[in-house]
Scaffold this active site. Structure first.
Site, mmCIF file in Angstrom:
data_model
loop_
_atom_site.group_PDB
_atom_site.id
_atom_site.type_symbol
_atom_site.label_atom_id
_atom_site.label_comp_id
_atom_site.label_asym_id
_atom_site.label_seq_id
_atom_site.Cartn_x
_atom_site.Cartn_y
_atom_site.Cartn_z
ATOM 1 N N LYS A 169 -2.989 9.175 3.387
ATOM 2 C CA LYS A 169 -2.945 8.516 2.225
ATOM 3 C C LYS A 169 -2.732 7.057 2.213
ATOM 4 O O LYS A 169 -1.548 6.512 2.391
ATOM 5 C CB LYS A 169 -1.877 9.228 1.312
ATOM 6 C CG LYS A 169 -2.047 8.787 -0.350
ATOM 7 C CD LYS A 169 -0.918 8.900 -1.008
ATOM 8 C CE LYS A 169 -0.231 7.586 -1.429
ATOM 9 N NZ LYS A 169 -0.854 6.137 -2.001
ATOM 10 N N GLY A 200 -4.936 8.543 -3.640
ATOM 11 C CA GLY A 200 -4.107 9.226 -4.799
ATOM 12 C C GLY A 200 -3.075 8.250 -4.904
ATOM 13 O O GLY A 200 -2.667 7.360 -4.090
ATOM 14 N N GLY A 202 1.203 7.389 -5.365
ATOM 15 C CA GLY A 202 2.461 8.048 -4.465
ATOM 16 C C GLY A 202 3.205 9.027 -5.135
ATOM 17 O O GLY A 202 3.910 9.936 -4.479
ATOM 18 N N VAL A 205 0.109 12.377 -4.846
ATOM 19 C CA VAL A 205 -0.192 12.920 -3.463
ATOM 20 C C VAL A 205 0.936 12.354 -2.466
ATOM 21 O O VAL A 205 1.039 13.279 -1.408
ATOM 22 C CB VAL A 205 -1.535 11.944 -3.141
ATOM 23 C CG1 VAL A 205 -1.858 12.051 -1.535
ATOM 24 C CG2 VAL A 205 -2.556 12.249 -3.883
ATOM 25 N N GLY A 206 1.535 11.360 -2.450
ATOM 26 C CA GLY A 206 2.621 10.852 -1.474
ATOM 27 C C GLY A 206 3.618 11.699 -1.599
ATOM 28 O O GLY A 206 4.258 12.263 -0.638
ATOM 29 N N GLU A 244 8.492 1.934 8.295
ATOM 30 C CA GLU A 244 8.269 0.326 8.404
ATOM 31 C C GLU A 244 8.618 0.049 6.929
ATOM 32 O O GLU A 244 7.538 -0.098 6.228
ATOM 33 C CB GLU A 244 7.009 0.087 8.966
ATOM 34 C CG GLU A 244 6.612 0.673 10.414
ATOM 35 C CD GLU A 244 7.669 -0.070 11.405
ATOM 36 O OE1 GLU A 244 8.221 -1.107 11.117
ATOM 37 O OE2 GLU A 244 7.542 0.405 12.717
ATOM 38 N N CYS A 278 5.468 -8.116 5.375
ATOM 39 C CA CYS A 278 6.851 -7.699 5.821
ATOM 40 C C CYS A 278 7.354 -8.798 6.768
ATOM 41 O O CYS A 278 8.296 -8.835 6.814
ATOM 42 C CB CYS A 278 6.615 -6.192 6.266
ATOM 43 S SG CYS A 278 5.938 -6.020 7.551
ATOM 44 N N GLU A 379 13.124 -9.267 -1.100
ATOM 45 C CA GLU A 379 11.626 -9.524 -0.782
ATOM 46 C C GLU A 379 10.748 -9.870 -1.914
ATOM 47 O O GLU A 379 10.597 -8.994 -2.884
ATOM 48 C CB GLU A 379 11.324 -8.247 -0.034
ATOM 49 C CG GLU A 379 10.163 -8.301 0.734
ATOM 50 C CD GLU A 379 9.348 -7.282 1.135
ATOM 51 O OE1 GLU A 379 9.395 -5.988 0.489
ATOM 52 O OE2 GLU A 379 8.896 -7.046 2.323
HETATM 53 P P1 NAD Z 1 5.263 0.931 -1.748
HETATM 54 O O1 NAD Z 1 6.410 1.429 -1.285
HETATM 55 O O2 NAD Z 1 5.218 0.737 -3.513
HETATM 56 O O3 NAD Z 1 4.003 1.911 -1.626
HETATM 57 C C1 NAD Z 1 3.399 2.185 -0.107
HETATM 58 C C2 NAD Z 1 2.855 3.384 -0.286
HETATM 59 O O4 NAD Z 1 3.734 4.601 -0.528
HETATM 60 C C3 NAD Z 1 1.541 3.604 -1.335
HETATM 61 O O5 NAD Z 1 0.449 4.299 -0.490
HETATM 62 C C4 NAD Z 1 2.304 4.304 -2.403
HETATM 63 O O6 NAD Z 1 1.386 5.090 -3.246
HETATM 64 C C5 NAD Z 1 3.012 5.225 -1.704
HETATM 65 N N1 NAD Z 1 4.239 5.814 -2.598
HETATM 66 C C6 NAD Z 1 4.887 5.132 -3.491
HETATM 67 N N2 NAD Z 1 5.715 6.289 -4.274
HETATM 68 C C7 NAD Z 1 5.915 7.100 -3.358
HETATM 69 C C8 NAD Z 1 6.650 8.383 -3.344
HETATM 70 N N3 NAD Z 1 7.463 8.703 -4.335
HETATM 71 N N4 NAD Z 1 6.452 9.337 -2.440
HETATM 72 C C9 NAD Z 1 5.621 9.092 -1.367
HETATM 73 N N5 NAD Z 1 4.771 7.897 -1.351
HETATM 74 C C10 NAD Z 1 4.943 7.124 -2.459
HETATM 75 O O7 NAD Z 1 4.742 -0.476 -1.088
HETATM 76 P P2 NAD Z 1 3.541 -1.589 -1.697
HETATM 77 O O8 NAD Z 1 3.954 -2.242 -2.793
HETATM 78 O O9 NAD Z 1 2.198 -0.803 -1.591
HETATM 79 O O10 NAD Z 1 3.628 -2.688 -0.229
HETATM 80 C C11 NAD Z 1 4.424 -3.621 -0.123
HETATM 81 C C12 NAD Z 1 5.591 -3.186 0.465
HETATM 82 O O11 NAD Z 1 5.314 -2.640 1.874
HETATM 83 C C13 NAD Z 1 6.837 -4.257 0.795
HETATM 84 O O12 NAD Z 1 8.024 -3.940 0.610
HETATM 85 C C14 NAD Z 1 6.552 -4.707 2.254
HETATM 86 O O13 NAD Z 1 7.724 -5.235 3.111
HETATM 87 C C15 NAD Z 1 6.306 -3.353 2.851
HETATM 88 N N6 NAD Z 1 5.587 -3.420 4.023
HETATM 89 C C16 NAD Z 1 6.110 -3.134 5.303
HETATM 90 C C17 NAD Z 1 5.624 -3.341 6.521
HETATM 91 C C18 NAD Z 1 6.001 -3.003 7.960
HETATM 92 O O14 NAD Z 1 5.668 -2.580 9.033
HETATM 93 N N7 NAD Z 1 7.460 -2.915 7.998
HETATM 94 C C19 NAD Z 1 4.414 -3.705 6.603
HETATM 95 C C20 NAD Z 1 3.448 -4.094 5.360
HETATM 96 C C21 NAD Z 1 4.265 -3.954 4.091
#
Ligand code: NAD
Length: 476
Positions: A169, A200, A202, A205-206, A244, A278, A379
């Site tokens: 996803k 989808g 989060g 689908v998540g 991550e 990140c 962040e």
């Molecule tokens: P996010 O956490 O909002 O979303 C990430 C994914 O999780 C998306 O696919 C989203 O749809 C899904 N998601 C959201 N709520 C969920 C739930 N309740 N259950 C399951 N899945 C769910 O992050 P974002 O805004 O898309 O990306 C930015 C963030 O990602 C920043 O905090 C950044 O630091 C982090 N990031 C970390 C790394 C790493 O390798 N450590 C790399 C890139 C980005």
């Protein structure tokens, strides 16, 4: 108008059961570019069922067979490199120079895993036992938008190497990039059900992937908040979890560094991926008594920080992925100015002149920042840098570690022993020295609230395996 209304399940492009759609807005023009159909729990279940059927066979493949699949995928991705780059710049707005780096990394991931497999021992002997390392099972891959196909490549190449099957996803904001990746996997000819994609949100689908008992492991990249929700949800079915998460990377410039090159390099290290990274080096730590000199170098460098068209060779900072993300970054710039009362060196609120339609942010740098300020602790995920003065090496280490995060860190200087001594004391999964940025065979992952588990190389592969000890000293 493009319609993204197909998922990839059980080796076929299929019509989703979910019917809701989401508009995808071009980050450069602010105009609608496509809509994506969002999946529901039924779509997840279909993908999970397909992945479980495929697991029975794929988990029994030899490593030679899996090497062949990985190398085929590597070839397919090489052939589609331009498509993968074009769609990443168009849909997400990643600047050309960084798009090239990320997509090349995605292509290399499959070759690296194939190479690693050649000498990987899946049945090491330990004392009186054979330890059989077997695939963890069906893996749920949940990822953000900031290097969508890069994350898919890193995670799925390791899962395949281990003999796992996957349900992916990606972020709903990356549906056009995801479509190209689905086509690549299809062309590479994986057996039906080994690779499955569901678009989808989060919340739907998540969340279903997190609780579905047919998934054995979740590998997640994203925010720390969502990572915690997933970890809590996954424990009910005792899923293995790799997280991550976010970061607030310190970048220590030692007093023996060549500031004329180190400071501009440090600014660019914050602005990688337009600051939506990140591992972005968002806290620049410099000797306190040289703050004025650092500020002047930054002011002189400001003219080189070109913001705009992601496809232009000289663009350093592209747009934010979405208007929501733009607003979030604006709010942090406001916090820096009004609440933290930090000194604004360059940039500020609003859009750069001539770029009013897209999600563009003015590259912004605050100086003489106190590490306790919110802009230094939280962040931001945009082109916003905090310059912080330190007294001596111990103070620099203390400031570097004074954060809930621990993902990336950077040090620049001349004295190798001194650098190594400092690196060993920083609480972070990676410490990059003198302009180094990445090593695609070394472990990658977080300390503290930046998550747990590691990716890349043998540490990354280990995370997709379960160890079974077969104990009998007379058997073999
Ligand atoms: P996010 O956490 O909002 O979303 C990430 C994914 O999780 C998306 O696919 C989203 O749809 C899904 N998601 C959201 N709520 C969920 C739930 N309740 N259950 C399951 N899945 C769910 O992050 P974002 O805004 O898309 O990306 C930015 C963030 O990602 C920043 O905090 C950044 O630091 C982090 N990031 C970390 C790394 C790493 O390798 N450590 C790399 C890139 C980005």
């Amino acid at each position: 108008m493009k319609k993204l209304n197909q998922f990839y399940i059980d080796g076929e492009f299929v019509t989703p059961h979910g019917t809701e759609t989401l508009d995808l807005i071009n980050p450069v023009t602010g105009k609608k570019m496509a809509d994506v159909t969002l999946g529901d729990e039924v779509d997840v279940q279909r993908a999970v069922d397909a992945a479980n059927r495929a697991l029975k066979i794929f988990s029994q493949t030899t490593k030679e067979e899996r090497i062949a699949y990985l190398l085929k995928m590597h070839e397919v991705l090489k052939g589609r490199k331009k498509d993968l780059m074009d769609i990443m710049m168009y849909e997400y707005g990643c600047p050309l120079y960084f798009t090239d780096l990320l997509i090349q990394g995605a292509i290399d991931d499959f070759k690296n895993m194939a190479d690693l497999l050649k000498d990987y021992d899946f049945e090491p002997r330990v004392h009186n036992s054979i330890v059989r390392l077997q695939p963890v099972g069906v893996v749920g891959v949940i990822i953000p938008w900031n290097s969508s196909n890069g994350f898919i490549a890193t995670k799925v190449s390791a899962a395949i190497a281990a003999g796992c099957t996957v349900v992916i996803k990606a972020s709903e904001l990356s549906a056009q990039q995801t479509k190209v990746m689905m086509e690549c996997f299809h062309e590479a000819g994986f057996p039906k059900g080994v690779i499955n994609f569901v678009n989808g949100t989060g919340a739907v689908v998540g969340a279903e992937m997190t609780r579905n008992p047919g998934i054995n492991k979740i590998t997640f990249t994203g925010s720390t908040n969502v990572g915690k929700i997933i970890a809590k949800g996954a424990v009910d079915t005792m899923k293995r979890v790799t997280l991550e998460l976010g970061g607030k990377a310190p970048n220590i410039i030692l007093d023996d560094a060549d500031f004329a090159t180190a400071i501009p390099q440090a600014v660019l290290a914050c602005y990688i991926n337009s600051g939506q990274a990140c591992v972005a080096a968002t806290r620049l730590l410099v000797p306190k008594h040289r703050l004025e000199e650092v500020d002047q170098i930054i002011k002189d460098f400001e003219k080189d920080l070109k913001v705009g068209d992601p496809t232009a060779q000289d663009t350093v900072v592209g747009p934010m992925v979405s208007h929501t993300q733009w607003e979030r970054v604006q709010e942090y710039i406001r916090i820096g100015i009004e609440d933290d009362k930090a000194t604004l060196l360059i940039g500020g609120l609003g859009k750069p002149e001539g770029l009013e339609n897209g999600n563009f942010v003015r590259p912004t740098i605050f100086t003489n920042v106190n590490n306790k300020m919110r802009i230094a602790q939280e962040e931001i995920f945009g082109p916003v840098l905090s310059v912080i003065g330190y007294k001596d090496d111990e103070d620099a280490i203390a400031i570097a570690n004074d954060t809930p995060y621990g993902l990336g860190a950077y040090i620049t200087g001349k004295d190798k022993d001194r650098i190594y001594r400092i690196a060993t004391q920083i609480d972070s999964g990676r410490v990059c020295i003198n302009g180094e940025f990445h090593d695609d065979l070394a472990p990658f992952g977080g300390f503290k609230q930046s998550g747990y588990g590691r990716e890349f190389g043998s540490y990354g592969l280990d995370a997709y395996l379960e160890a079974k000890a077969i104990i009998n000293k007379d058997l073999y």
